[in-house]
Design a protein around this motif. Structure first.
Motif, PDB file in Angstrom:
ATOM      1  N   PHE A 242       0.795  -1.219   0.000  1.00 28.16           N
ATOM      2  CA  PHE A 242       0.000   0.000   0.000  1.00 28.16           C
ATOM      3  C   PHE A 242       0.835   1.281   0.000  1.00 28.16           C
ATOM      4  CE2 PHE A 242      -2.836  -3.200   1.763  1.00 28.16           C
ATOM      5  CZ  PHE A 242      -3.929  -3.048   0.940  1.00 28.16           C
ATOM      6  N   GLY A 243       2.092   1.153  -0.299  1.00 30.96           N
ATOM      7  CA  GLY A 243       2.919   2.356  -0.422  1.00 30.96           C
ATOM      8  C   GLY A 243       3.757   2.646   0.808  1.00 30.96           C
ATOM      9  N   LYS A 244       4.728   3.568   0.592  1.00 34.05           N
ATOM     10  CA  LYS A 244       5.733   3.851   1.631  1.00 34.05           C
ATOM     11  C   LYS A 244       5.128   4.523   2.860  1.00 34.05           C
ATOM     12  CE  LYS A 244      10.263   3.819  -0.345  1.00 34.05           C
ATOM     13  NZ  LYS A 244      10.038   3.499  -1.793  1.00 34.05           N
ATOM     14  N   ALA A 245       4.148   5.433   2.618  1.00 33.06           N
ATOM     15  CA  ALA A 245       3.561   6.179   3.734  1.00 33.06           C
ATOM     16  C   ALA A 245       2.929   5.220   4.742  1.00 33.06           C
ATOM     17  CB  ALA A 245       2.515   7.154   3.214  1.00 33.06           C
ATOM     18  N   ILE A 246       2.114   4.293   4.220  1.00 33.60           N
ATOM     19  CA  ILE A 246       1.437   3.365   5.123  1.00 33.60           C
ATOM     20  C   ILE A 246       2.450   2.447   5.808  1.00 33.60           C
ATOM     21  CG2 ILE A 246      -0.155   1.394   5.168  1.00 33.60           C
ATOM     22  CD1 ILE A 246      -1.999   2.940   3.413  1.00 33.60           C
ATOM     23  N   SER A 247       3.487   2.046   5.069  1.00 32.35           N
ATOM     24  CA  SER A 247       4.535   1.222   5.668  1.00 32.35           C
ATOM     25  C   SER A 247       5.178   1.947   6.845  1.00 32.35           C
ATOM     26  CB  SER A 247       5.624   0.909   4.644  1.00 32.35           C
ATOM     27  OG  SER A 247       5.190  -0.106   3.794  1.00 32.35           O
ATOM     28  N   ALA A 248       5.399   3.252   6.677  1.00 28.68           N
ATOM     29  CA  ALA A 248       6.029   4.031   7.745  1.00 28.68           C
ATOM     30  C   ALA A 248       5.089   4.151   8.949  1.00 28.68           C
ATOM     31  CB  ALA A 248       6.398   5.412   7.234  1.00 28.68           C
ATOM     32  N   ILE A 249       3.814   4.419   8.657  1.00 33.23           N
ATOM     33  CA  ILE A 249       2.825   4.557   9.751  1.00 33.23           C
ATOM     34  C   ILE A 249       2.724   3.259  10.546  1.00 33.23           C
ATOM     35  CG2 ILE A 249       0.367   4.891  10.261  1.00 33.23           C
ATOM     36  CD1 ILE A 249       0.232   6.704   7.815  1.00 33.23           C
ATOM     37  N   SER A 250       2.908   2.141   9.827  1.00 35.16           N
ATOM     38  CA  SER A 250       2.698   0.848  10.482  1.00 35.16           C
ATOM     39  C   SER A 250       3.648   0.641  11.662  1.00 35.16           C
ATOM     40  CB  SER A 250       2.832  -0.297   9.475  1.00 35.16           C
ATOM     41  OG  SER A 250       4.180  -0.449   9.119  1.00 35.16           O
ATOM     42  N   TRP A 251       4.768   1.372  11.684  1.00 32.64           N
ATOM     43  CA  TRP A 251       5.694   1.221  12.817  1.00 32.64           C
ATOM     44  C   TRP A 251       5.147   1.844  14.087  1.00 32.64           C
ATOM     45  CZ3 TRP A 251       9.403  -2.210  12.885  1.00 32.64           C
ATOM     46  CH2 TRP A 251       9.883  -2.688  11.655  1.00 32.64           C
ATOM     47  N   MET A 252       4.033   2.571  13.962  1.00 32.92           N
ATOM     48  CA  MET A 252       3.399   3.109  15.175  1.00 32.92           C
ATOM     49  C   MET A 252       2.688   2.012  15.959  1.00 32.92           C
ATOM     50  SD  MET A 252       1.839   6.659  13.780  1.00 32.92           S
ATOM     51  CE  MET A 252       0.838   6.921  15.228  1.00 32.92           C
ATOM     52  N   SER A 253       2.438   0.885  15.310  1.00 29.96           N
ATOM     53  CA  SER A 253       1.750  -0.200  16.005  1.00 29.96           C
ATOM     54  C   SER A 253       2.771  -1.084  16.715  1.00 29.96           C
ATOM     55  CB  SER A 253       0.966  -1.036  14.993  1.00 29.96           C
ATOM     56  OG  SER A 253       0.663  -2.288  15.555  1.00 29.96           O
ATOM     57  N   PRO A 254       2.555  -1.328  18.015  1.00 24.41           N
ATOM     58  CA  PRO A 254       3.483  -2.231  18.719  1.00 24.41           C
ATOM     59  C   PRO A 254       3.512  -3.610  18.062  1.00 24.41           C
ATOM     60  CG  PRO A 254       1.833  -1.348  20.237  1.00 24.41           C
ATOM     61  CD  PRO A 254       1.480  -0.841  18.884  1.00 24.41           C
ATOM     62  N   ALA A 255       2.387  -3.977  17.433  1.00 23.79           N
ATOM     63  CA  ALA A 255       2.322  -5.293  16.799  1.00 23.79           C
ATOM     64  C   ALA A 255       3.376  -5.409  15.695  1.00 23.79           C
ATOM     65  CB  ALA A 255       0.930  -5.514  16.216  1.00 23.79           C
ATOM     66  N   LYS A 256       3.623  -4.304  15.011  1.00 26.45           N
ATOM     67  CA  LYS A 256       4.595  -4.320  13.916  1.00 26.45           C
ATOM     68  C   LYS A 256       5.996  -4.652  14.457  1.00 26.45           C
ATOM     69  CE  LYS A 256       6.148  -3.185   9.735  1.00 26.45           C
ATOM     70  NZ  LYS A 256       5.767  -3.921   8.534  1.00 26.45           N
ATOM     71  N   TRP A 257       6.329  -4.034  15.601  1.00 25.75           N
ATOM     72  CA  TRP A 257       7.636  -4.269  16.209  1.00 25.75           C
ATOM     73  C   TRP A 257       7.793  -5.735  16.610  1.00 25.75           C
ATOM     74  CZ3 TRP A 257      11.511  -0.607  16.845  1.00 25.75           C
ATOM     75  CH2 TRP A 257      11.145   0.712  16.502  1.00 25.75           C
ATOM     76  N   ILE A 258       6.739  -6.247  17.242  1.00 25.97           N
ATOM     77  CA  ILE A 258       6.814  -7.633  17.725  1.00 25.97           C
ATOM     78  C   ILE A 258       6.882  -8.589  16.535  1.00 25.97           C
ATOM     79  CG2 ILE A 258       5.728  -9.355  19.200  1.00 25.97           C
ATOM     80  CD1 ILE A 258       4.026  -7.001  20.343  1.00 25.97           C
TER      81      ILE A 258
END
Lengths: 328, 337, 247
Positions: free
Chosen positions: C187-203
């Motif tokens: 879905f593009g770079k912007a959404i990929s970047a936003i996704s790091w705001m989710s703790p789930a992404k880190w885990i």
């Protein structure tokens, strides 16, 4: 009729006392509808995302059916498992492609076909879902889960005993239950439809169905959600438990019915279970409508859904009557 | 409004004999000054002062919304106030709130019980929070359950209890650690007369055992029955304070008679006024209301006068001042408005 | 400290004796992973199976439920009034809300371990082999964070209903942004970047890198994020918790 209107008006007044809750619901519906519409619109017509590792920058590989990310070296396996890339394609000096993927051989073959002749490649999308069905598919689980949450005034009446007053009053009990259903239905139906059309008119993004078709489909979905919520709250005493069970059942059955992805065929027992699920009938109905089927072809799905809704309602009314009318 | 028949005597005060006023200490166990509390923009406690004396049953009487529960909750340390001082045995309660709380037993207005657990487990858990262990804990639990008459149901789940039993268990959970001061917030709300009597009887026994008790209610009958001292509250203020005898004395100058009578010819009020000590006569159909000075005996003369006028007396009721009339006198409204 | 143990014991008892919660914490995740895994099995090859994917992704999603459990354990009608008695008793206010966090953590850790073990034994989910210990520790940290999150939201909103509603939004958002349901990279770079705001992404990313690349570079940052978020949630709860909200 007294019971119906009084209860409906009372629910409205109770709702006004919990404005933050209403705002939350509308926010959630907006978010879900927007997500369903835009995720769908943003998704490209590709068969997958690939990481291309080629010795020279200009490798000439372009295809409308492939999202290509060019990398200097192959991405780690974790990027394949987490779904960042569906495959790593390495272009050898000889011009041949080497495909690394964790996906099935069917996918590997499809990708190989495309790579062999990118210009002429045409994917086989005969069974693929169209945009409208995908949107309502996303909404199924969400609306079903919201139904149990929004039936809270009925659940509260049961938990705190106000329902006994209603049962003792010289008014129609069915009218009382009907009012709760209409309330829950409206609070799901109106925002969903309004937001869907606002998004359609404001952004012009494709939503697949005509106004009337969407009206009918969202109507049916909200009716199913309401009936299911009433059913759960009638049979389960504690509202927290009803909510939890509602969430579990909604999530599992929606996934099984293929609300998000239509799955490859499983085994026969599972297939049989899936065929019974109302969500399955709903998806068939939506898909049929979008593909321009005639009413005769759609009717079985429609009647089946209506039947399920009726069964939930009748069972809920019978159970509540037995608990409160005959018992009191 | 309480109405007593002539022959029944003054049953309101029948049980007071069991309260031995001599055990009440004169020293203040707790001293509250300048207490104020606001909820949003409404001031619900408007600067009140009072003392709690060692060994007394201090009742807070007032209509719903008078500020009784808020006052009680502030005293327990659970609710903060905007201003005011609360000292217990001479020390500010907020200086060491935990130590202060150990002296208290609380019976909240709502049933604060784990319904899915047996009665004994509930009592054990709450008592153990006050530092009871081992044999001390066992004994405390037995004491509390026996005291509330629930020993034979100790192992049953609370969810199987009747309303009255839950109320009693609510008290058991507050007394197992034998607090010095017991605070009871409307402990008899919504229960049967039998359970209520059991609870009131228990309150007196606890006091006899040396506990100091703060008791809020809007049932003036309960206050009449158990209070050694009363604080009457209305709209966040203390409007009167004292023993019930002292409170009543201020307005207890008249005796009111209500006579249900039938007659062919309406009796002449002037004849009744001729009897010495009659202050007011009102005749309304079959109902004759007479107010007479308390110090003169007038009833026999009233009866004689009425019979002489060919009036048939069906019933007579007499009413002296009670806390309800005290409240009415002080605020111009009824306790249960 | 003694009082803390007693309150913790009672909170644990309340959690472990609620059949619906047990079902939600054990049966539901098991069925969810098995159903998702089975339905998608045909689109995976033999090196990495659909169960390997959902055994991690859905289990992270299930960890989110810790927030729902702790919020309910804190404010549910059934326990709200008895909790009120705790406010009156000589117990430190911190114990009252922190015991809910710890009890939920224990409850979810036990049920999570049970579900993970069954999945490992039945469908052979890849939990990282020799690196299993690292994965397990990270998951436990995540369970702790979500337990603390539920109580924190309760302390902010002071109402069980609003908490449940808000949590369901936050948790779904975390799940979608974390790429647990479907990958967001298309879905593009912007959404990929936003996704790091989710703790789930880190885990999720840390788990994937450890299991499939044997790369632990993400591990410490992910643990760090969990510890910091947990500390913040507990700190905010302590700051905002008011016993009088129970009265």
């Amino acid at each position: 009729m007294i019971a119906f209107w009084t209860t409906l008006r009372n629910n409205y007044k109770r709702m006004l006392e919990h404005k933050s809750r209403v705002i939350l619901v509308v926010a959630m519906i907006t978010g879900a509808v927007a997500a369903a519409v835009f995720m769908n619109a943003l998704a490209t017509d590709s068969i997958g995302n690939i990481a291309l590792v080629a010795p020279e920058r200009e490798d000439g590989l372009t295809s409308p059916y492939l999202n290509v990310t060019r990398l200097d070296k192959a991405p780690p396996l974790s990027d394949l498992v987490s779904g960042k890339y569906d495959a790593t394609v390495i272009r050898k000096a000889s011009g041949e492609y080497e495909i690394q993927t964790i996906k099935s051989d069917v996918f590997r073959q499809e990708l190989a076909d495309l790579l062999a002749d990118p210009e002429e490649y045409q994917p086989d999308w005969s069974g693929r879902r169209k945009v409208g069905t995908t949107i309502v598919g996303f909404l199924i689980m969400f609306i079903l889960m919201q139904g149990t949450t929004m039936m809270l005034f009925f659940a509260e009446d049961r938990e705190h005993g106000q329902i006994r007053r209603v049962a003792a009053a010289p008014v129609s009990f069915a009218g009382y239950l009907g009012a709760h259903c209409v309330y829950t239905f409206l609070i799901l139906f109106v925002p969903t439809l309004v937001i869907l059309y606002l998004i359609r008119f404001l952004t012009g993004v494709a939503i697949g169905f005509s106004f009337f078709q969407f009206f009918l489909l969202i109507f049916l979905l909200c009716a199913l959600s309401t009936a299911f919520a009433l059913f759960l709250d009638a049979f389960i005493d504690r509202s927290d438990s009803a909510n939890m069970l509602g969430s579990m059942v909604s999530i599992l059955t929606s996934i099984l019915a293929g609300s998000f992805y239509s799955f490859d065929k499983g085994n026969q027992t599972l297939e049989a279970i899936i065929q019974v699920l109302p969500q399955k009938a709903y998806l068939e109905l939506a898909g049929g409508m979008e593909n321009g089927y005639s009413w005769q072809e759609l009717a079985p799905w429609f009647w089946y859904l209506l039947g399920i809704i009726l069964v939930f309602l009748v069972a809920a009314v019978a159970k509540t009557r037995r608990n409160y009318i005959r018992a009191s | 409004m309480s109405t007593l028949t002539m022959n029944a005597g003054n049953s309101n005060t029948v049980n007071n004999s069991s309260i031995n006023a001599s055990t009440i200490g004169s020293s203040a166990m707790m001293e509250v000054t300048g207490l104020r509390k606001r909820f949003r923009d409404k001031e619900v406690i408007c600067g009140i002062d009072f003392q709690v004396l060692q060994g007394e049953i201090l009742c807070f009487l007032g209509p719903n919304g008078a500020g009784k529960s808020t006052t009680i909750n502030i005293i327990t340390g659970a609710l903060r106030c905007e201003s005011g001082n609360i000292s217990y045995c001479g020390a500010d309660i907020y200086r060491n709130l935990t130590a202060y709380k150990k002296n208290l037993g609380i019976v909240p207005q709502d049933l604060a019980l784990y319904e899915d657990l047996p009665a004994l487990t509930n009592v054990r858990f709450f008592a153990s929070l006050y530092g009871l262990k081992g044999r001390q804990l066992d004994e405390g639990c037995r004491y509390a359950l026996e005291f509330t008459g629930l020993m034979d149901r100790a192992k049953d789940k609370v969810s199987t209890f009747s309303g009255g039993m839950k109320r009693r268990l609510n008290i058991a959970c507050a007394i197992a650690h034998r607090p010095r001061q017991l605070i009871m917030d409307e402990p008899t709300v919504g229960i049967d007369p039998q359970s209520r009597n059991h609870i009131l009887e228990g309150v007196r026994r606890l006091r006899d055992e040396g506990m100091t008790i703060l008791y809020t209610t809007h049932y003036m009958e309960e206050v009449e029955e158990i209070a050694t001292r009363i604080i009457i509250m209305d709209e966040g203020r203390i409007i009167a304070e004292g023993t019930k005898e002292a409170l009543k004395a201020g307005i207890d100058k008249e005796r009111h008679y209500e006579i249900d009578a039938s007659y062919d010819e309406c009796p002449d009020a002037a004849l009744l006024y001729q009897i010495g000590g009659i202050n007011e006569v009102a005749i309304n159909g079959s109902r004759i209301a007479i107010a007479a000075a308390k110090e003169t005996e007038t009833l026999d003369k009233i009866i004689t006068t009425l019979i002489a006028g060919s009036v048939r007396i069906n019933a007579i009721a007499s009413r002296t001042a009670n806390l309800e009339t005290v409240f009415l006198h002080l605020t111009g409204k009824s306790l249960r408005d | 400290m003694d009082n803390f143990k007693k309150i913790l014991g009672m909170d644990l008892f309340n959690l472990f004796t609620n059949p619906m919660w047990l079902a939600y914490a054990i049966v539901f995740p098991l069925v969810l992973v098995l159903v998702m895994g089975f339905l998608t099995s045909a689109s995976y090859g033999s090196t990495v199976t659909s169960y390997d994917y959902y055994g991690i992704a859905m289990m992270i999603y299930i960890i989110f439920n810790a927030a729902t459990f702790s919020a309910n354990g804190f404010m549910e009608e059934r326990v709200k009034n008895p909790n009120m008695r705790l406010v009156y008793s000589p117990v430190k206010p911190f114990f009252i809300h922190f015991s809910k966090v710890l009890a939920t953590f224990v409850f979810c850790s036990v049920t999570f371990t049970l579900v993970g073990a069954v999945l490992y034994l039945v469908v052979g989910v890849n939990y990282g082999g020799g690196y299993f210990g690292l994965i397990y520790l990270l998951m436990l940290l995540a369970i702790f964070f979500f337990s603390a999150l539920g109580v924190m939201v309760c302390c902010v909103l002071r109402s069980e209903n609003s908490t449940n509603q808000l949590l369901s939004i936050i948790l779904t958002l975390f799940g979608v942004l974390g790429g647990l349901f479907f990958p967001l990279d298309g879905f593009g770079k912007a959404i990929s970047a936003i996704s790091w705001m989710s703790p789930a992404k880190w885990i999720f990313s840390a788990c994937m890198q450890i299991i499939y690349n044997r790369d632990i570079s993400m591990y410490l940052p992910a643990c760090g994020v969990m510890v910091m978020l947990s500390a913040a949630a507990v700190g905010i709860s302590a700051k905002l918790f008011k016993g009088e909200d129970y009265i």
